[in-house]
Design a protein around this motif. Structure first.
Motif, short mmCIF file in Angstrom:
data_model
loop_
_atom_site.label_atom_id
_atom_site.label_comp_id
_atom_site.label_asym_id
_atom_site.label_seq_id
_atom_site.Cartn_x
_atom_site.Cartn_y
_atom_site.Cartn_z
N GLU A 313 0.91 -0.88 0.16
CA GLU A 313 -0.09 0.39 0.14
C GLU A 313 1.08 1.23 0.32
O GLU A 313 0.57 2.02 -0.36
CB GLU A 313 -0.88 0.30 0.91
CG GLU A 313 -1.85 -1.59 1.26
CD GLU A 313 -2.73 -1.11 2.94
OE1 GLU A 313 -2.72 -0.07 3.39
OE2 GLU A 313 -3.52 -2.41 2.75
N TYR A 314 2.41 1.22 0.36
CA TYR A 314 2.69 2.38 0.70
C TYR A 314 4.04 2.58 -0.46
O TYR A 314 5.05 3.27 -0.20
CB TYR A 314 3.26 2.38 1.75
CG TYR A 314 2.69 2.36 3.31
CD1 TYR A 314 1.61 3.46 3.39
CD2 TYR A 314 2.09 0.95 3.77
CE1 TYR A 314 0.34 3.09 4.19
CE2 TYR A 314 1.18 1.40 5.15
CZ TYR A 314 0.58 2.09 4.65
OH TYR A 314 -1.00 2.52 6.03
N ILE A 325 8.15 3.51 5.72
CA ILE A 325 7.40 2.71 5.40
C ILE A 325 6.71 1.91 6.43
O ILE A 325 5.69 1.31 7.24
CB ILE A 325 7.75 1.29 4.38
CG1 ILE A 325 8.26 1.54 3.41
CG2 ILE A 325 6.78 0.68 4.70
CD1 ILE A 325 9.25 0.66 2.14
N SER A 326 7.99 1.63 7.96
CA SER A 326 7.51 1.02 9.01
C SER A 326 6.25 1.98 9.29
O SER A 326 5.79 1.77 10.43
CB SER A 326 8.72 0.89 9.76
OG SER A 326 8.25 0.16 11.25
N GLN A 327 6.67 2.97 10.14
CA GLN A 327 5.82 3.84 10.20
C GLN A 327 4.45 3.62 10.12
O GLN A 327 2.98 4.11 10.41
CB GLN A 327 6.77 5.62 10.73
CG GLN A 327 5.20 6.92 10.69
CD GLN A 327 6.51 8.06 11.42
OE1 GLN A 327 7.45 7.88 10.13
NE2 GLN A 327 5.64 8.89 11.66
N GLN A 328 4.28 4.03 8.16
CA GLN A 328 3.08 4.77 7.66
C GLN A 328 2.77 2.95 8.19
O GLN A 328 1.17 3.25 8.42
CB GLN A 328 3.21 4.96 6.52
CG GLN A 328 3.76 5.91 6.52
CD GLN A 328 3.63 7.04 4.80
OE1 GLN A 328 2.75 6.19 3.90
NE2 GLN A 328 4.47 7.27 4.37
N ALA A 329 2.88 1.47 7.96
CA ALA A 329 2.05 0.74 7.70
C ALA A 329 2.15 0.14 9.89
O ALA A 329 0.89 -0.43 9.31
CB ALA A 329 2.71 -0.51 7.37
N GLU A 335 10.19 -6.60 11.31
CA GLU A 335 8.81 -7.22 10.52
C GLU A 335 8.90 -6.50 8.99
O GLU A 335 8.78 -7.57 8.08
CB GLU A 335 7.24 -7.40 11.29
CG GLU A 335 6.18 -7.85 10.59
CD GLU A 335 5.23 -7.99 10.91
OE1 GLU A 335 4.50 -8.61 11.12
OE2 GLU A 335 5.43 -7.10 11.80
N VAL A 336 8.89 -5.42 8.91
CA VAL A 336 8.92 -4.81 7.33
C VAL A 336 10.61 -5.38 7.08
O VAL A 336 10.46 -5.24 6.05
CB VAL A 336 8.76 -3.48 7.62
CG1 VAL A 336 9.81 -2.46 6.80
CG2 VAL A 336 7.79 -2.43 7.19
N THR A 337 11.21 -5.18 7.44
CA THR A 337 13.30 -5.71 6.44
C THR A 337 12.80 -7.35 6.09
O THR A 337 13.03 -7.48 5.63
CB THR A 337 13.93 -5.04 7.63
OG1 THR A 337 13.76 -5.83 8.45
CG2 THR A 337 14.01 -3.66 7.60
#
Length: 370
Positions: A313-314, A325-329, A335-337
């Protein structure tokens, strides 16, 4: 089953090309073994002139076809003839397609979606960058890049396709046991791993100047269209453009500086009606490849789980940092990396400029020639 050695044998004979091969097939009911072994009278009746007949009889007396096939096999080369189902369909449709095609590497069904990218050996920095962007963009849309392995634009096009993870085919003006130019040996080896070298010329045929204009009809003939990046007024790339037009292929030309010699040929092509290639999108749209590439792009970014779906989505064509990405999601950085690493392996996203990410398959203005 095709008995290839008789096709190869006739291909060794100077003076027997596509037209005479077809005449022999017609005269001997498709049996080239019978044609190879026929007497002089029958061969004359089949339409061979004095020169071709003399050369055939000489070749038949001096060449062992079984040994020739062993030589070909020992070089890792395969043979395709008009009768093989794997012979490239587009190439077979041209009026003077080579009866025998030597192949080192592998031709795949998806290579039917191919575009030629060719140009001058004396390329400018602008021309090289244009060739790189075009070949890169086409390859990322799963289009096979076809060129001639020559210095300049051809070499850049092959290399860009390989670096983009795509496929590429090099049509050679010599036997496939010779690499020309010699400084492209490493590039040729890469092409073999991710496409193929092809030639109509028997083993041992040197890269003589007269071989290259006929070679150019193969470059255009196996392709849906031909992109001429830079070409002087006498450039061999213009021969490829002429063949492409004769074969009913789309011809594209990259506009260039009106004061530079390497742009004179391409600018003239545009004057004469060639489609200006200002971006990869121009080529894809003209060849009706946009829907195929869009479907492939959609398939490439289908998420496998909820975490991937949230990250997508981002992520777009614009680079976004992993922290953002981490902040927005609303997900942890770990988990993001870890998820992005898996998505990158699957070709869904691509890391650029450090820890910034973009969609791997989205086409963007990055491919515009400016």
């Amino acid at each position: 089953m095709v008995d290839r050695k008789y096709w190869v044998g006739l291909n060794l004979v100077t003076g027997i090309g596509p037209a005479k091969t077809q005449a022999l097939l017609d005269a001997f009911d498709g049996d080239l073994k019978a044609a190879w072994n026929a007497n002089a009278g029958a061969l004359r009746a089949a339409g061979l002139d004095r020169r071709a007949l003399k050369n055939l009889l000489k070749t038949r007396a001096n060449r062992d076809l079984d040994e020739e096939m062993e030589r070909i096999g020992a070089k890792g080369i395969s043979i395709l003839t008009w009768e093989d189902k794997d012979y490239p369909r587009l190439l077979k449709e041209i009026y003077d397609s080579p009866p025998v095609l030597y192949v080192k590497g592998q031709l795949l069904p998806e290579d039917e979606w191919a575009v030629a990218v060719v140009g001058t050996r004396a390329a400018t920095a602008y021309g090289k960058e244009a060739a790189r962007r075009i070949a890169d963009g086409l390859a990322r849309n799963d289009v096979t890049i076809v060129s001639g392995l020559a210095r300049g634009i051809d070499g850049v096009a092959h290399q860009a396709a390989l670096e983009a993870g795509g496929r590429t085919i090099a049509a050679m003006g010599c036997g496939l046991d010779i690499v020309y130019p010699p400084e492209h040996r490493h590039l040729a080896a890469q092409v073999i791993q991710h496409g193929a070298l092809i030639s109509e010329y028997p083993l041992g045929t040197p890269p003589e100047g007269r071989n290259f204009p006929p070679r150019n009809r193969i470059i255009s003939g196996i392709s849906l269209g031909a992109v001429i990046v830079e070409a002087g007024e006498r450039s061999g790339a213009l021969i490829t453009a002429d063949y492409a037009l004769e074969q009913g292929r789309e011809v594209f030309a990259v506009p260039g500086n009106i004061f530079r010699r390497p742009s004179r040929g391409t600018n003239t092509l545009i004057q004469e009606g060639a489609t200006p290639a200002l971006s990869v999108e121009d080529i894809l749209e003209a060849l009706n490849l946009t829907m195929i590439s869009k479907q492939q792009a959609v398939q490439a970014i289908i998420p496998e789980n909820e975490t991937q779906a949230r990250l997508l989505e981002y992520i777009s064509a614009d680079p976004i940092h992993v922290d953002e990405i981490s902040q927005q999601a609303g997900l942890s950085i770990n988990e993001v990396t870890s998820t992005l690493a898996l998505m990158e392996l699957k070709g869904m996203v691509r890391q650029v400029e450090g820890m910034n990410y973009v969609l791997a398959r989205e086409r963007s203005v990055d491919y515009v020639i400016d």
